[in-house]
Design an enzyme around this catalytic site. Structure first.
Site, PDB file in Angstrom:
ATOM      1  N   ASP A 119       0.850  -1.202   0.000  1.00  0.00           N
ATOM      2  CA  ASP A 119       0.000   0.000   0.000  1.00  0.00           C
ATOM      3  C   ASP A 119       0.883   1.250   0.000  1.00  0.00           C
ATOM      4  OD1 ASP A 119      -2.267   1.671   0.232  1.00  0.00           O
ATOM      5  OD2 ASP A 119      -3.274   0.266   1.558  1.00  0.00           O
ATOM      6  N   HIS A 172       1.985   3.315  -3.125  1.00  0.00           N
ATOM      7  CA  HIS A 172       1.213   4.455  -3.648  1.00  0.00           C
ATOM      8  C   HIS A 172       1.840   5.786  -3.220  1.00  0.00           C
ATOM      9  CE1 HIS A 172      -2.209   2.236  -5.226  1.00  0.00           C
ATOM     10  NE2 HIS A 172      -2.338   1.577  -4.092  1.00  0.00           N
ATOM     11  N   HIS A 208      -8.358  -3.487   7.751  1.00  0.00           N
ATOM     12  CA  HIS A 208      -7.357  -2.663   7.063  1.00  0.00           C
ATOM     13  C   HIS A 208      -7.913  -1.244   7.013  1.00  0.00           C
ATOM     14  CE1 HIS A 208      -4.462  -1.859   3.604  1.00  0.00           C
ATOM     15  NE2 HIS A 208      -5.403  -0.986   3.301  1.00  0.00           N
ATOM     16  N   HIS A 220      -7.685   3.092   6.653  1.00  0.00           N
ATOM     17  CA  HIS A 220      -6.985   4.265   6.108  1.00  0.00           C
ATOM     18  C   HIS A 220      -7.311   5.472   6.957  1.00  0.00           C
ATOM     19  CE1 HIS A 220      -4.842   3.074   2.421  1.00  0.00           C
ATOM     20  NE2 HIS A 220      -5.688   2.052   2.425  1.00  0.00           N
ATOM     21  N   TYR A 250     -13.484   6.771  -4.635  1.00  0.00           N
ATOM     22  CA  TYR A 250     -12.174   6.325  -5.111  1.00  0.00           C
ATOM     23  C   TYR A 250     -11.265   7.526  -5.352  1.00  0.00           C
ATOM     24  CZ  TYR A 250     -14.327   1.876  -6.225  1.00  0.00           C
ATOM     25  OH  TYR A 250     -14.969   0.690  -6.145  1.00  0.00           O
TER      26      TYR A 250
END
Lengths: 341, 341
Positions: B16, B19, B196, B198, B287
Site C-alpha cells: 500500500d 502508492h 485494514h 486508512h 475512489y
C-alpha cells in the site's frame, strides 16, 4: 439565523501550533489565519505563546512577534469569533491577562497541572472581573486517577470556571481512559466539559469522539494538526467527521479545508507526523521537556533513553523534577548490568 | 518460546505504501525494510505493486522495480516473517500468483470490491493449491450495507479463505460503522476476521481498536503511515497502543520505532498527512481515481469539485463508472443555477 452548535470548537493552531514552528508566527500569518477562521464561523480562536501568555523566554522559546500584537491582530479581523488566551499561573501574570482583555481577548483559559487546580482561583476571578468567559484547563490529565481529576475539576468549577477541560498534553490517554474521565466529570459537574487531545498515539480523533459521546461539548482542534508533540486533533477533519455524524459545529467545512491547504500548510516547514520522540512521549506519558535530558542521561549511562522515559512515566515524575532523570538512569543501568552479568 | 500473539500484524508499507512514493521502491529499500521487519518479529510482510500483482501499468503507475524481484528480496532476508502478496482478479493473473508462490510468497490476499466476492474463487483456490495461506480482502467496505458485506464475506469463507478482511479503502468508515460490520461478521463467520484502515478521516487507529474490540485478530498497519490516501494505521504506533492495552503482537516496539525513524522516514519525500484531497476522499467515500475527473468536470461547469465527489459518494458510484461524473456535475450546475436565479 444560525442553527445552535452541538459542539463548540476552539481553534488552537495560533497557540499550541506555535510549538510546531518554534514560536515564529508573523503578524501577517496570524492575521490571515484569524480572518479565515472568522469567515469559516469558528467561534473561538486561541492566540498566545505556545506556553501561554508570558511564555516567550529562553526557557520556553522566544516568540518572533510580541503575543499582544498577535492578539490585537486576531481581534481586529474577527467579526464573530472571540479571541481566547491561555495563561499558566507562574508563567503568565495578572498584568498579562489585564492587557489581553484590554485589547479585546474575550476568553481566558487558565491552565494548571492536573493536581494543582488550587493555583488558579485568582486568575479565574480576575478573568471574570474583566468580563471574560473562563476555562479551567487541567493539563497532563493522564497523570491523575479519575477521582483526583474530578476533585480538581470541581475546584475549578468552584472558582467560577464556565468550562473545565481534560487536557491530554502528552497524547497519552487511551479511549477508555478518556471515557471514564469525562463520564465521571459529567456526573459531578454542572459546567461545560471540554477535551483537548494530542495525537502522539494517533488517538486524538478517537479520544475526541469518545469525549463527545460522554458529554463534552467544548472541543479543541488544530488546523493541519499544528501543535506540540504530534499535534492536536486536526480541526478540518474533525468538522468533516462531526458532519458525517450529524453533529453541528456551525463551522464551514469547505472554508476550513481551503484555509488548511492554502494558508496553514505553507506556514509549516514540514507536515506534522508521529515521529519517534512524540511517540515515545505519548507511550511513556511524559513531558516533552524530558526528552533531551533523558537522551543525555542515556548516553552517559550507555542505556536506551526510552527505558528512562517509560520509567519516569511510571513514577509520574512532573516538570521541575528533572534531577530525578539521572537517578532513574543510574538505576536502570545497574539493573541491566545485573541482568547481563 | 514466543508468547502467542493476541493480534497478528501484516505490514503493508511495501505494498500500500508503494502508492505514497509513486511505486518507486528500489531493491535496496525493500531489502532493508524487510530485514528490519523480520528482525522486529513482524509475522507478515506484504510486497506487491500498490494495486497488487500485475499493477505496474500506465493506468495504475509503473513500478521502478519488477515486483517479483522485490518479493524475492523480501523472502531472501525473512527468517521468520512470511511474505504476502496482494492480487486483484482482473489486474493480477493466475500466472502472477504462481510466480509469486514459486519465489517464496506464503500468503495470498485476494482483493475484490465489497460486492464482487464472486470473482475471487479461482484465485483463492489456486492459492490454496499452491500451499499459501489465503485472505479475502473486501475493498471499499463502506459502500455495502452490513448484511451485504456479511454475505460477501461468507462467500469468501466458502471459497476457502482463512481470513476475511474489512478493507476501508477510502478511509470513510466511522467507528460505529466498523463496530457493526465486524460484530456482524464475527457472529456469522468462523474464519479469522481482519481490518485494514486508512487515515483519511484521522480514524485509522480508532477504527482499528474498535475492530479488535469486536473480535478482529488480523490487523494491517503501515510504518510511518505509508499508504494510499492519507495512509494506513501507523504500525509502530499501533504496537505501542496495543502494548499499553496489554495486547501482545509479538512485535518489538523499539525496533519498529527505529525502523520507522531511520529507514522508512528517509524514503518519503515528505511525511504523510491528511491534506485536502485525501480528506475529501474520506468524507465523500469515493475512489481516489475520481479526484482528477471531478476537478476537470468542476472547471467545465464552474462548480466545486467537492460537491461532485460528495454526490458520487451518495450514489455509491464505483470504479469504471467515471462517465457518470459529467452527468453529476451537469445536474449540480443546473440545480445551483436555479437556486441562485
Amino acid at each position: 439565523m444560525t442553527k445552535s452548535r452541538d459542539i463548540t470548537i476552539t481553534e488552537v493552531a495560533l497557540r499550541d501550533g506555535s510549538h510546531a514552528i518554534g514560536h515564529q508566527y508573523t503578524l501577517e500569518q496570524v492575521t490571515a489565519v484569524s480572518k479565515a477562521l472568522d469567515e469559516a464561523n469558528v467561534p473561538y480562536i486561541e492566540v498566545s505563546h505556545g506556553d501561554g501568555l508570558g511564555g516567550s523566554s529562553q526557557q520556553f522559546g522566544t516568540s518572533l512577534t510580541d503575543e499582544m500584537k498577535l492578539i490585537e491582530a486576531a481581534v481586529s479581523v474577527s467579526k464573530q469569533a472571540k479571541v481566547a488566551v491561555l495563561l499558566l499561573p507562574g508563567v503568565g501574570t495578572m498584568k498579562d491577562l489585564r492587557q489581553a482583555a484590554d485589547i479585546g481577548a474575550k476568553m481566558a483559559r487558565v491552565a494548571t497541572h492536573v493536581t494543582e487546580a488550587d493555583v488558579s482561583p485568582q486568575h479565574i476571578n480576575l478573568a471574570k472581573e474583566l468580563g471574560m468567559e473562563t476555562v479551567g484547563f487541567l493539563m497532563m490529565s493522564h497523570m491523575a486517577p479519575v477521582a483526583k481529576l474530578v476533585e480538581q475539576a470541581k475546584l475549578m468549577e468552584s472558582y467560577g470556571a464556565d468550562t473545565v477541560y481534560v487536557v491530554d498534553s502528552a497524547g497519552a490517554l487511551l479511549p477508555y481512559e478518556v471515557r471514564e474521565r469525562i463520564r465521571a466529570m459529567r456526573q459531578e459537574l454542572t459546567v461545560n466539559i471540554g477535551f483537548h487531545g494530542h495525537n502522539n498515539l494517533s488517538l486524538a480523533m478517537a479520544n475526541t469522539l469518545v469525549a463527545i459521546e460522554e458529554g463534552a461539548t467544548r472541543i479543541d482542534g488544530s488546523i493541519r494538526c499544528l501543535g506540540a508533540g504530534a499535534g492536536n486533533t486536526q480541526t478540518e477533519v474533525l468538522i468533516a467527521v462531526l458532519e458525517r455524524m450529524g453533529l453541528n459545529t456551525g463551522v464551514d467545512l469547505y472554508k476550513m479545508m481551503d484555509l488548511a491547504e492554502n494558508i496553514v500548510a505553507p506556514i509549516l516547514k514540514k507536515p506534522q507526523e508521529i515521529a519517534k520522540d512524540s511517540l515515545v512521549m505519548g507511550y511513556a506519558g511524559v513531558y516533552s521537556s524530558f526528552l533531551l535530558h533523558a537522551q543525555r542521561a542515556a548516553k552517559q549511562f550507555d542505556i536506551d533513553s526510552r527505558d528512562i522515559l517509560i520509567e519516569l512515566g511510571k513514577r509520574k515524575v512532573v516538570g521541575g523534577q528533572e534531577d530525578m532523570i539521572i537517578d532513574v538512569a543510574s538505576e536502570i543501568a545497574k539493573r541491566q548490568k545485573i541482568v547481563n552479568a
